[in-house]
Design a protein around this motif. Structure first.
Motif, PDB file in Angstrom:
ATOM      1  N   LEU A   1      76.320  83.919  60.620  1.00  0.00           N
ATOM      2  CA  LEU A   1      76.201  83.865  62.073  1.00  0.00           C
ATOM      3  C   LEU A   1      75.187  84.900  62.544  1.00  0.00           C
ATOM      4  O   LEU A   1      74.317  84.622  63.380  1.00  0.00           O
ATOM      5  CB  LEU A   1      77.580  84.134  62.687  1.00  0.00           C
ATOM      6  CG  LEU A   1      77.744  83.827  64.170  1.00  0.00           C
ATOM      7  CD1 LEU A   1      77.434  82.362  64.428  1.00  0.00           C
ATOM      8  CD2 LEU A   1      79.164  84.138  64.613  1.00  0.00           C
ATOM      9  N   LEU A   2      75.291  86.098  61.970  1.00  0.00           N
ATOM     10  CA  LEU A   2      74.394  87.192  62.351  1.00  0.00           C
ATOM     11  C   LEU A   2      72.938  86.837  62.036  1.00  0.00           C
ATOM     12  O   LEU A   2      72.039  87.050  62.850  1.00  0.00           O
ATOM     13  CB  LEU A   2      74.808  88.458  61.589  1.00  0.00           C
ATOM     14  CG  LEU A   2      74.062  89.725  61.995  1.00  0.00           C
ATOM     15  CD1 LEU A   2      74.524  90.167  63.383  1.00  0.00           C
ATOM     16  CD2 LEU A   2      74.277  90.837  60.979  1.00  0.00           C
TER      17      LEU A   2
ATOM     18  N   LEU B   1      89.255  79.034  58.025  1.00  0.00           N
ATOM     19  CA  LEU B   1      87.860  79.271  57.657  1.00  0.00           C
ATOM     20  C   LEU B   1      87.433  78.324  56.532  1.00  0.00           C
ATOM     21  O   LEU B   1      86.333  77.762  56.562  1.00  0.00           O
ATOM     22  CB  LEU B   1      87.667  80.727  57.226  1.00  0.00           C
ATOM     23  CG  LEU B   1      86.241  81.084  56.809  1.00  0.00           C
ATOM     24  CD1 LEU B   1      85.310  81.064  58.021  1.00  0.00           C
ATOM     25  CD2 LEU B   1      86.173  82.440  56.132  1.00  0.00           C
TER      26      LEU B   1
ATOM     27  N   PHE C   1      80.584  84.501  56.163  1.00  0.00           N
ATOM     28  CA  PHE C   1      80.509  83.642  57.335  1.00  0.00           C
ATOM     29  C   PHE C   1      79.915  84.396  58.527  1.00  0.00           C
ATOM     30  O   PHE C   1      79.034  83.898  59.227  1.00  0.00           O
ATOM     31  CB  PHE C   1      81.909  83.113  57.670  1.00  0.00           C
ATOM     32  CG  PHE C   1      81.890  81.974  58.635  1.00  0.00           C
ATOM     33  CD1 PHE C   1      81.485  80.714  58.228  1.00  0.00           C
ATOM     34  CD2 PHE C   1      82.265  82.159  59.950  1.00  0.00           C
ATOM     35  CE1 PHE C   1      81.452  79.647  59.112  1.00  0.00           C
ATOM     36  CE2 PHE C   1      82.239  81.100  60.846  1.00  0.00           C
ATOM     37  CZ  PHE C   1      81.844  79.842  60.422  1.00  0.00           C
ATOM     38  N   LEU C   2      80.396  85.623  58.717  1.00  0.00           N
ATOM     39  CA  LEU C   2      79.879  86.430  59.831  1.00  0.00           C
ATOM     40  C   LEU C   2      78.412  86.779  59.611  1.00  0.00           C
ATOM     41  O   LEU C   2      77.604  86.777  60.544  1.00  0.00           O
ATOM     42  CB  LEU C   2      80.719  87.705  59.981  1.00  0.00           C
ATOM     43  CG  LEU C   2      82.139  87.453  60.454  1.00  0.00           C
ATOM     44  CD1 LEU C   2      82.920  88.759  60.532  1.00  0.00           C
ATOM     45  CD2 LEU C   2      82.142  86.760  61.810  1.00  0.00           C
ATOM     46  N   TRP C   3      78.090  87.051  58.376  1.00  0.00           N
ATOM     47  CA  TRP C   3      76.722  87.382  58.027  1.00  0.00           C
ATOM     48  C   TRP C   3      75.797  86.203  58.374  1.00  0.00           C
ATOM     49  O   TRP C   3      74.704  86.371  58.920  1.00  0.00           O
ATOM     50  CB  TRP C   3      76.661  87.689  56.523  1.00  0.00           C
ATOM     51  CG  TRP C   3      75.402  88.298  56.016  1.00  0.00           C
ATOM     52  CD1 TRP C   3      74.322  88.692  56.759  1.00  0.00           C
ATOM     53  CD2 TRP C   3      75.084  88.592  54.655  1.00  0.00           C
ATOM     54  NE1 TRP C   3      73.346  89.210  55.941  1.00  0.00           N
ATOM     55  CE2 TRP C   3      73.795  89.153  54.648  1.00  0.00           C
ATOM     56  CE3 TRP C   3      75.767  88.434  53.445  1.00  0.00           C
ATOM     57  CZ2 TRP C   3      73.170  89.556  53.458  1.00  0.00           C
ATOM     58  CZ3 TRP C   3      75.146  88.835  52.275  1.00  0.00           C
ATOM     59  CH2 TRP C   3      73.858  89.393  52.288  1.00  0.00           C
TER      60      TRP C   3
ATOM     61  N   PHE D   1      84.921  85.949  54.464  1.00  0.00           N
ATOM     62  CA  PHE D   1      84.786  86.176  55.913  1.00  0.00           C
ATOM     63  C   PHE D   1      83.455  86.843  56.227  1.00  0.00           C
ATOM     64  O   PHE D   1      82.760  86.483  57.180  1.00  0.00           O
ATOM     65  CB  PHE D   1      85.942  87.033  56.437  1.00  0.00           C
ATOM     66  CG  PHE D   1      87.151  86.226  56.792  1.00  0.00           C
ATOM     67  CD1 PHE D   1      87.233  85.572  57.999  1.00  0.00           C
ATOM     68  CD2 PHE D   1      88.199  86.111  55.897  1.00  0.00           C
ATOM     69  CE1 PHE D   1      88.332  84.813  58.337  1.00  0.00           C
ATOM     70  CE2 PHE D   1      89.315  85.344  56.215  1.00  0.00           C
ATOM     71  CZ  PHE D   1      89.383  84.697  57.433  1.00  0.00           C
ATOM     72  N   LEU D   2      83.135  87.825  55.415  1.00  0.00           N
ATOM     73  CA  LEU D   2      81.891  88.557  55.621  1.00  0.00           C
ATOM     74  C   LEU D   2      80.691  87.613  55.546  1.00  0.00           C
ATOM     75  O   LEU D   2      79.777  87.660  56.371  1.00  0.00           O
ATOM     76  CB  LEU D   2      81.760  89.632  54.533  1.00  0.00           C
ATOM     77  CG  LEU D   2      80.613  90.613  54.729  1.00  0.00           C
ATOM     78  CD1 LEU D   2      80.965  91.595  55.836  1.00  0.00           C
ATOM     79  CD2 LEU D   2      80.315  91.372  53.437  1.00  0.00           C
TER      80      LEU D   2
END
Lengths: 277, 311, 254
Positions: B31-32, A105, B27-29, B24-25
């Motif tokens: 994307l969301l 990542l 990154f996902l956020w 990680f959050l």
């Protein structure tokens, strides 16, 4: 003998071509530095010290310089502690699933288009707040700062010989103390250099600030929930202006930015073997 | 080394896990956010957002229609020009610095390359806009139209130097140090025994180097992929030189857009319109995925190569 | 023409300030297997690399004195290292066929670049010939277009030997060719060395005296960069003149 000479000729040609192309690669940088100096020095001399202290109407870029420092400082406060912890984690668990995912990542974030970070922060901070702000710009820069800091931390710590860990564990020292109080201090130099290089890198970023910091050049920043300017952002705006005097300002601002960057980067670069940018 | 897995989290984990989780959050956020904000554009226009070259910004929402194909094309085109310039430079640089230069100059060249990699992109931008664009107009475009009548038959004399070509050249200059870093590292990692083997067969330096370049080809490919990723994501420098026009043209002299320059120039005023913001997020989502795929691929290939190269 | 394949005269090699080969005077007779043995770090690999000017690759290496290849000085100003290396093949400690080239191309590359064959036909037959000589033909003839990665260590090493002999050199230098090979593979390579001396002069650097005893006709014992003694293998192994040699053969010097 004929084909043999041809081989020798090819060999020579090869040397010449690689030499010329290598030179060609660095010529733009030399030309850029030269041009920025030549174009920028004029306006700075003409305006005098006001150039770095005055507001835009005074003919100065003071608020932009202040903005860059504020944004970089805030971004460091937000980003470094998190990034440091992540870097330490990636160092400690290089082979676990989460550890490997983290490293991956970080590498992706390192290469990620920075404009996307800016737009994301606009959506999650600027729009809810209803205004551009220093904090939004700083958060945007912090996201870009984090992977650099984490990767540098991880690599600096990985350089430390394994026996120090064994020694510490052998003395019954806990993992957290070993990592934070023994390994990290030994790797201090590498970590600090990495930190500073990362900070120098984000201080020059433009795209993540486009729709977050807002820009403020007629007065000094008012607070972290208000808009701020930044040198790169100001240059971006001025270059697009049709007015030649704005272009002159842009060159002057570029010279200031270049001097800050080179002043920080070159000593750091000389103190370590390799950098990740 | 044996790691004993403890079920209980220790203090170390308590400190580091939240940070890792947060990243990680984040990154996902991200994307969301891109997904949800581009959804209206997909619902309204479907994949035409990506497949059509059309840009109707109207204050009457019914008339609005957007397709960013020209920007996608521009991103690919300028990045490919950039690679065409950066690749030979990077390879030559790696060989020249690795094999020919004495130590002192070698250090100098490496530092110069690192400075190029770290230099604020806006400085490339201002230099590009005020020096490179006129330079390319005067020394490339105009001469081509003057002396190659064959080409000038097909299109008009370019009005300015703002073009795919200028953007490509500027990007090429900008990504060369990144690709160089990968290639130079790889070239330095070639086990000495292969170098000896090549020379022991009576090869000249050129021939031996050609073989060794074949050996590091996977690393060169990853360097190219990563360089492509950098080029496609670059924003401000490109938007200052590419001309910012919707143009689905293969003519390198015509002005155009790239995805990132489209976002940079349009997002600021997109809120005036009903549907434009969502389209720009869709553009961002596209960039997101290209960036993700390209970088994953590049990183994966590079890692695999590094692992295999050890004897 | 000289009766010796290689003669060195007062040969000295330096790595920067390190004096690694000291006043070496060696004579290597034609069509023999000449073993160079000595404890690790004694300079034997360096000595070997001075015979085909491979030390040129090392930026800090400096060579003084003379090395004659069939009577011709190889360190004079007008000799071309490329010509020399065409006549002097080399096999390395680590079996190093180029992993990104096919088995075929690994052998073809030196021939092609040096234009040693006229056409594809001659290339094919030369490759077959060299693989047969190296005893590898039957094992690889159906997969010449494969990459060498699937070959065993011993097979890879024989491929490297084929690569060297395809150039029809006069001398083959071998730098501990069995150091990284399993016993069965090593045996095959040793048998091969024995065969090769009919047509070539083989200079073999070895870290095991036993191997020198098994395959060589002549042997030189090097210690700390100096030649301790040299002569017929049988004589050196049965009645060494020097105490140091004796100690080494007894396994007391490592």
């Amino acid at each position: 003998m004929y084909p043999f000479n041809l081989r020798k000729l090819k060999d020579l040609l090869f040397l010449v071509i690689t030499g010329i192309l290598s030179l060609l690669m660095i010529i733009p940088l030399l030309h850029i530095i030269f041009t920025v100096f030549v174009e920028g020095i004029g306006v700075i001399i003409r305006v005098g010290p006001i150039f770095v202290t005055g507001t835009l109407s005074d003919g100065g870029i003071g608020p932009a310089i202040a903005g860059t420092f504020i944004l970089t400082f805030l971004a460091s406060i937000i980003g470094i502690p998190i990034a440091f912890a992540v870097g330490v984690y990636a160092y400690e668990y290089p082979d676990s699933i989460i550890g490997r995912a983290t490293t991956a990542l970080l590498e992706i974030m390192l290469e990620f288009p920075t404009i996307l970070v800016g737009l994301f922060v606009t959506q999650i901070i600027v729009i809810p707040m209803g205004t551009y702000s220093a904090i939004a710009g700083a958060f945007s820069l912090a996201i870009i700062l984090m992977p650099y800091v984490a990767v540098y931390t991880k690599e600096a710590m990985s350089q430390i010989p394994f026996t120090f860990r064994e020694a510490a564990f052998g003395l019954g020292i806990s993992k957290i103390k070993t990592v934070f109080l023994i390994i990290a201090p030994i790797a201090k130099r590498g970590i600090l250099t990495g930190l500073l290089i990362s900070i120098a890198k984000v201080a020059g970023e433009t795209a993540p600030l486009l729709f977050t910091a807002g820009g403020l050049y007629q007065s000094y920043p008012q607070g972290i929930t208000n808009p701020v300017g930044a040198i790169p952002l100001l240059i971006y705006t001025l270059v697009q202006s049709p007015s030649p005097s704005d272009h002159a300002m842009a060159w002057g601002a570029s010279l200031v930015l270049l001097l800050i960057f080179l002043g920080v980067f070159i000593p750091l670069r000389l103190s370590i073997k390799e950098v990740k940018l | 080394m044996i790691k004993i897995k403890s079920v209980k989290m220790d203090a170390f984990d308590l400190i580091t896990y939240p940070a890792v989780f947060f990243v990680f959050l984040l990154f996902l956020w991200m994307l969301l956010v891109y997904f949800t904000n581009s959804l209206p554009a997909f619902q309204r226009e479907g994949l035409n957002v990506y497949l059509k070259n059309i840009w109707i910004a109207s204050e009457i929402p019914n008339k609005e229609y957007y397709g960013i194909l020209a920007a996608i094309w521009g991103s690919l085109y300028t990045s490919l020009i950039a690679l065409a310039i950066a690749l030979p430079l990077s390879i030559s640089y790696s060989i020249f610095v690795g094999d020919y230069l004495p130590r002192k100059f070698k250090e100098f060249m490496i530092i110069v390359s690192d400075i190029m990699a770290g230099l604020p992109t806006i400085i490339y931008g201002i230099w590009g806009a005020f020096f490179l664009v006129p330079f390319i107009k005067n020394w490339v475009m105009d001469p081509v139209y003057e002396y190659l009548p064959f080409i000038s038959k097909f299109s008009q004399k370019p009005a300015s130097g703002f073009s795919f070509l200028s953007a490509g050249v500027l990007l090429g200059i900008m990504i060369t140090p990144f690709i160089s870093a990968v290639v130079r590292e790889a070239y330095g990692m070639v086990p000495h025994t292969y170098r000896e083997a090549a020379y022991s067969l009576g090869l000249t330096k050129y021939e031996a180097t050609k073989i060794l370049m074949g050996y590091i080809k996977p690393a060169i490919i990853s360097g190219v992929i990563l360089g492509f990723g950098r080029a496609i994501g670059e924003t401000v420098a490109v938007s200052l030189v590419v001309g910012n026009a919707f143009n689905l043209s293969a003519n390198p002299f015509s002005p155009g857009y790239t995805i990132s320059s489209l976002i940079a120039t349009q997002y600021g005023n997109s809120f005036i319109y009903e549907h434009m913001t969502s389209v720009l997020y869709a553009a961002g989502l596209f960039l997101f995925f290209i960036g993700l795929i390209i970088n994953l691929l590049g990183i994966y290939l590079l890692r695999r190569w590094r692992k295999n190269v050890s004897l | 023409m000289s009766e010796f394949a290689i003669e060195t005269e007062d040969l000295n090699v330096y790595y920067g300030k390190n004096h690694v080969i000291k006043n070496m005077n060696l004579k290597i007779p034609k069509n023999t297997v000449f073993a160079i043995m000595g404890p690790s770090g004694c300079g034997k690999s360096t000595l070997l690399r001075s015979f085909n000017r491979l030390l040129d690759l090392n930026k800090i290496a400096r060579v003084q004195g003379s090395v004659k290849l069939f009577g011709e000085e190889i360190y004079s100003n007008n000799t071309d290292s490329i010509v020399i290396r065409k006549d002097v093949g080399m096999v390395f400690q680590y079996p190093n066929p180029f992993p990104h080239l096919t088995i075929y191309d690994n052998i073809a590359i030196g021939l092609k670049m040096n234009k040693l064959v006229k056409d594809k036909n001659e290339m094919d037959s030369r490759i077959e010939w060299s693989l047969k000589k190296a005893g590898l033909w039957d094992e690889v003839k159906d997969r010449l277009e494969d990459y060498p990665s699937n070959l065993s260590g011993g097979q890879k090493q024989r491929l490297v030997i084929a690569r060297a002999i395809a150039m029809k050199p006069k001398v083959i230098l071998m730098d501990e060719p069995t150091a990284n090979i399993d016993p069965v593979g090593s045996k095959k390579i040793e048998d091969l060395i024995f065969e090769l001396k009919k047509d070539y002069t083989v200079v073999l650097v070895t870290h095991t005296p036993a191997q020198a005893a098994r395959v060589s006709d002549y042997v030189a014992f090097i210690y700390m960069g100096e030649l301790v003694e040299t002569g017929k293998t049988g004589i050196i192994f049965t009645s060494p003149k020097s105490k140091t040699t004796e100690k080494y053969l007894m396994g007391e010097l490592v």
